[in-house]
Design a protein around this motif. Structure first.
Motif, PDB file in Angstrom:
ATOM      1  N   THR A  45       0.808  -1.191  -0.055  1.00  0.00           N
ATOM      2  CA  THR A  45      -0.037   0.001  -0.056  1.00  0.00           C
ATOM      3  C   THR A  45       1.061   1.331   0.011  1.00  0.00           C
ATOM      4  N   GLY A  46       0.309   2.373  -0.638  1.00  0.00           N
ATOM      5  CA  GLY A  46       0.858   3.630  -0.843  1.00  0.00           C
ATOM      6  C   GLY A  46       0.325   4.560   0.371  1.00  0.00           C
ATOM      7  N   ILE A  47       1.055   5.454   0.872  1.00  0.00           N
ATOM      8  CA  ILE A  47       0.591   6.243   1.978  1.00  0.00           C
ATOM      9  C   ILE A  47       0.344   7.712   1.297  1.00  0.00           C
ATOM     10  N   CYS A  48      -0.832   8.187   1.549  1.00  0.00           N
ATOM     11  CA  CYS A  48      -1.416   9.544   0.625  1.00  0.00           C
ATOM     12  C   CYS A  48      -1.344  10.697   1.984  1.00  0.00           C
ATOM     13  N   GLY A  49      -1.337  11.647   1.505  1.00  0.00           N
ATOM     14  CA  GLY A  49      -1.722  12.883   2.187  1.00  0.00           C
ATOM     15  C   GLY A  49      -3.214  13.005   3.192  1.00  0.00           C
ATOM     16  N   THR A  50      -3.924  12.066   2.629  1.00  0.00           N
ATOM     17  CA  THR A  50      -5.343  11.862   2.999  1.00  0.00           C
ATOM     18  C   THR A  50      -5.363  11.113   4.375  1.00  0.00           C
ATOM     19  N   ASP A  51      -4.204   9.922   4.330  1.00  0.00           N
ATOM     20  CA  ASP A  51      -3.977   9.258   5.351  1.00  0.00           C
ATOM     21  C   ASP A  51      -3.496  10.041   6.349  1.00  0.00           C
ATOM     22  N   LEU A  52      -2.650  10.886   6.040  1.00  0.00           N
ATOM     23  CA  LEU A  52      -2.116  12.059   7.467  1.00  0.00           C
ATOM     24  C   LEU A  52      -2.985  12.532   7.953  1.00  0.00           C
ATOM     25  N   HIS A  53      -4.197  13.269   7.299  1.00  0.00           N
ATOM     26  CA  HIS A  53      -5.044  14.028   7.509  1.00  0.00           C
ATOM     27  C   HIS A  53      -5.750  13.010   8.665  1.00  0.00           C
ATOM     28  N   ILE A  54      -6.225  11.874   8.190  1.00  0.00           N
ATOM     29  CA  ILE A  54      -7.224  11.054   8.923  1.00  0.00           C
ATOM     30  C   ILE A  54      -6.353  10.504  10.262  1.00  0.00           C
ATOM     31  N   GLU A  55      -5.094  10.198  10.130  1.00  0.00           N
ATOM     32  CA  GLU A  55      -4.069   9.962  11.320  1.00  0.00           C
ATOM     33  C   GLU A  55      -4.128  10.920  12.233  1.00  0.00           C
ATOM     34  N   SER A  56      -3.703  12.243  11.782  1.00  0.00           N
ATOM     35  CA  SER A  56      -3.896  13.395  12.807  1.00  0.00           C
ATOM     36  C   SER A  56      -5.001  13.845  13.105  1.00  0.00           C
ATOM     37  N   TRP A  57      -6.229  13.482  12.633  1.00  0.00           N
ATOM     38  CA  TRP A  57      -7.504  14.135  12.987  1.00  0.00           C
ATOM     39  C   TRP A  57      -7.684  15.263  12.926  1.00  0.00           C
ATOM     40  N   ASP A  58      -7.203  15.939  11.695  1.00  0.00           N
ATOM     41  CA  ASP A  58      -7.581  17.417  11.643  1.00  0.00           C
ATOM     42  C   ASP A  58      -8.945  17.872  11.251  1.00  0.00           C
ATOM     43  N   ASP A  59      -9.140  19.103  11.022  1.00  0.00           N
ATOM     44  CA  ASP A  59     -10.301  19.385  10.802  1.00  0.00           C
ATOM     45  C   ASP A  59     -10.929  18.758   9.718  1.00  0.00           C
ATOM     46  N   TRP A  60     -10.446  18.749   8.578  1.00  0.00           N
ATOM     47  CA  TRP A  60     -10.864  18.166   7.256  1.00  0.00           C
ATOM     48  C   TRP A  60     -11.278  16.612   7.737  1.00  0.00           C
ATOM     49  N   SER A 117       7.449  14.074   7.559  1.00  0.00           N
ATOM     50  CA  SER A 117       8.690  14.936   7.441  1.00  0.00           C
ATOM     51  C   SER A 117       8.888  15.676   5.941  1.00  0.00           C
ATOM     52  N   GLY A 118       8.210  14.925   5.222  1.00  0.00           N
ATOM     53  CA  GLY A 118       8.534  15.634   3.688  1.00  0.00           C
ATOM     54  C   GLY A 118       9.847  15.115   2.961  1.00  0.00           C
ATOM     55  N   GLU A 119      10.758  14.463   3.710  1.00  0.00           N
ATOM     56  CA  GLU A 119      11.890  14.043   3.179  1.00  0.00           C
ATOM     57  C   GLU A 119      11.688  12.746   2.415  1.00  0.00           C
ATOM     58  N   CYS A 120      10.867  12.659   1.644  1.00  0.00           N
ATOM     59  CA  CYS A 120      10.820  11.316   0.861  1.00  0.00           C
ATOM     60  C   CYS A 120      10.042  11.693  -0.430  1.00  0.00           C
ATOM     61  N   GLY A 121      10.001  10.440  -1.015  1.00  0.00           N
ATOM     62  CA  GLY A 121       8.905  10.535  -2.327  1.00  0.00           C
ATOM     63  C   GLY A 121       8.108   9.676  -1.808  1.00  0.00           C
ATOM     64  N   LYS A 122       7.402   8.662  -2.439  1.00  0.00           N
ATOM     65  CA  LYS A 122       6.306   7.819  -2.343  1.00  0.00           C
ATOM     66  C   LYS A 122       6.878   6.744  -1.194  1.00  0.00           C
ATOM     67  N   VAL A 123       6.044   6.582  -0.170  1.00  0.00           N
ATOM     68  CA  VAL A 123       6.418   5.618   1.127  1.00  0.00           C
ATOM     69  C   VAL A 123       5.502   4.361   0.959  1.00  0.00           C
ATOM     70  N   VAL A 124       6.110   3.067   0.805  1.00  0.00           N
ATOM     71  CA  VAL A 124       5.037   2.079   0.794  1.00  0.00           C
ATOM     72  C   VAL A 124       5.140   1.104   1.853  1.00  0.00           C
ATOM     73  N   LEU A 125       4.178   0.403   2.299  1.00  0.00           N
ATOM     74  CA  LEU A 125       4.028  -0.452   3.285  1.00  0.00           C
ATOM     75  C   LEU A 125       3.698  -1.914   2.385  1.00  0.00           C
TER      76      LEU A 125
END
Ligand code: NAD
Ligand code: ZN
Length: 349
Positions: A40-55, A335-343
């Motif tokens: 699986t690839g990690i997307c910005g959307t997954d970060l939003h959900i993980e951090s539980w921001d307003d979106w 961190s942004g120090e990456c391209g795509k990150v895969v699990l």
């Protein structure tokens, strides 16, 4: 006996964090397939959900299995599914369309008025198994690299945007050298653009974009854009603009450096409303087009063709982790120090 429970990355409660927990294997309907997830690839959307921001608070109802970028093997098929078979290597279109709105009825599924997101509105792919309607499944060509196949969803955003206007022989400006901006740069180079200039505020990402063939990778700003144009002996401005940062200043700086009649495709999602010089857009007859998701399934067709023709996405993937190490993987993405990150969730059978 088939497994009844599986490991999955779950947003369990309306608060920050994700937990790797044991949940039931999804039950499939007559038109669905069950897919054993491999990568699986990690997307910005997954970060939003993980951090539980307003979106995330506005869009997600826990408990939810997150994630939508994946590749896996079909292991079970609903009784009405034809054409696909067990063992097929597949990814999934993460937008589930309603099938009944005007655009769906006309076959323009990308324009569905009622899309639901896998891993946002219903259980997703960060799990050992994911269920999906067979009509959302894309079968890969044999031999494709698994990590590359795992990022077809964001690759699709890049292809959809980069090929929304013809780029052959054109000078292209891409704002934002995130994974999608860098993949768009690769697509534009492959499709015959003359110059691909890409901007970012991150030295790491500018370096990656440079190594992956962008003509110039530069910091944003009116001066550096003017400098790039001078260096490339460009007199009339960029023919094509691809906004892939979501930064308001990126679009504001792009508009004045477009050639008359230039065309801009907007993928980046801005966090707030902002002003642009509309009279410049009018008098220079610019076209601005919003891009969402991927064409179903013309973009997917192009993706397979591009990879088959030798477009190499592997260098865009900079980090790989076991699914159990998801917390570290999310930290790297943040961190942004990456391209795509895969699990990794499992190996092919
Ligand atoms: P990302 O956040 O990894 O990349 C964005 C990049 O823009 C970052 O590298 C960041 O440093 C850079 N940036 C920030 N400010 C900038 C500026 N002023 N000028 C130039 N670059 C700047 O995101 P990504 O996964 O590559 O996705 C790109 C964008 O597309 C995001 O805004 C994302 O939300 C959006 N997106 C839209 C869709 C859609 O369907 N419309 C789908 C996926 C992603
Ligand atoms: Zn619809």
């Amino acid at each position: 006996m088939a497994k009844t429970t599986m490991r999955a990355l779950v947003k369990a409660h309306a608060e920050a964090g994700l937990v790797l927990s044991e949940v039931p294997v999804p039950v499939i309907g007559r038109d669905d397939v069950l897919i054993r997830v491999l990568r699986t690839g990690i997307c910005g959307t997954d970060l939003h959900i993980e951090s539980w921001d307003d979106w995330a608070r506005d869009h997600v109802r826990p408990p939810l299995v997150v994630g939508h970028e994946f590749v896996g093997e079909i292991v079970d098929l609903g009784e009405d599914v034809k054409e696909l078979v067990s063992g097929d290597l597949v990814s999934g279109e993460g937008h589930l369309v309603c099938g009944r709105c005007r655009n769906c009825m006309a076959g323009r599924r990308v324009l569905c008025a009622h899309t639901r997101g896998v891993g946002v509105d219903c259980d997703g792919a960060f799990a050992e198994y994911v269920a999906l309607p067979a009509s959302n499944v894309w079968r890969h060509d044999p031999g494709i690299d698994l990590d590359v196949a795992a990022i077809f969803d964001p690759f699709g955003n890049a292809v959809h945007t980069a090929l929304s206007f013809p780029v052959l022989g054109e000078d292209v400006l891409i704002t934002g050298a995130g994974p999608i901006g860098i993949m768009a740069s690769l697509v534009c180079q492959h499709a015959g653009a003359r110059n691909v200039v890409i901007t970012d505020v991150s030295p790491y990402r500018l370096d990656l974009a440079r190594r992956l063939g962008a003509t110039l990778a530069i910091e944003p700003g009116a001066d550096s854009l003017a400098g790039a144009m001078a260096k490339l002996s460009m007199r009339e401005g960029f023919d094509i603009g691809l906004e892939m940062s979501g930064a308001s200043s990126a679009l504001q700086q792009m508009i004045p450096v477009m050639a008359h009649g230039g065309r801009i495709a907007l993928l980046g999602l801005a966090k707030e409303e902002f002003g642009v010089d509309w009279s410049h857009v009018v008098t220079n007859m610019l076209t601005i087009r919003g891009i969402y998701g991927r064409e179903m399934f013309e973009t997917w067709y192009w993706m397979s063709v591009l990879v088959g023709a030798g477009l190499d996405l592997a260098p865009v993937i900079t980090h790989r982790f076991a699914a159990t190490d998801f917390a570290r993987a999310f930290d790297v993405v943040r961190s942004g120090e990456c391209g795509k990150v895969v699990l990794s969730w499992g190996e092919p059978s």
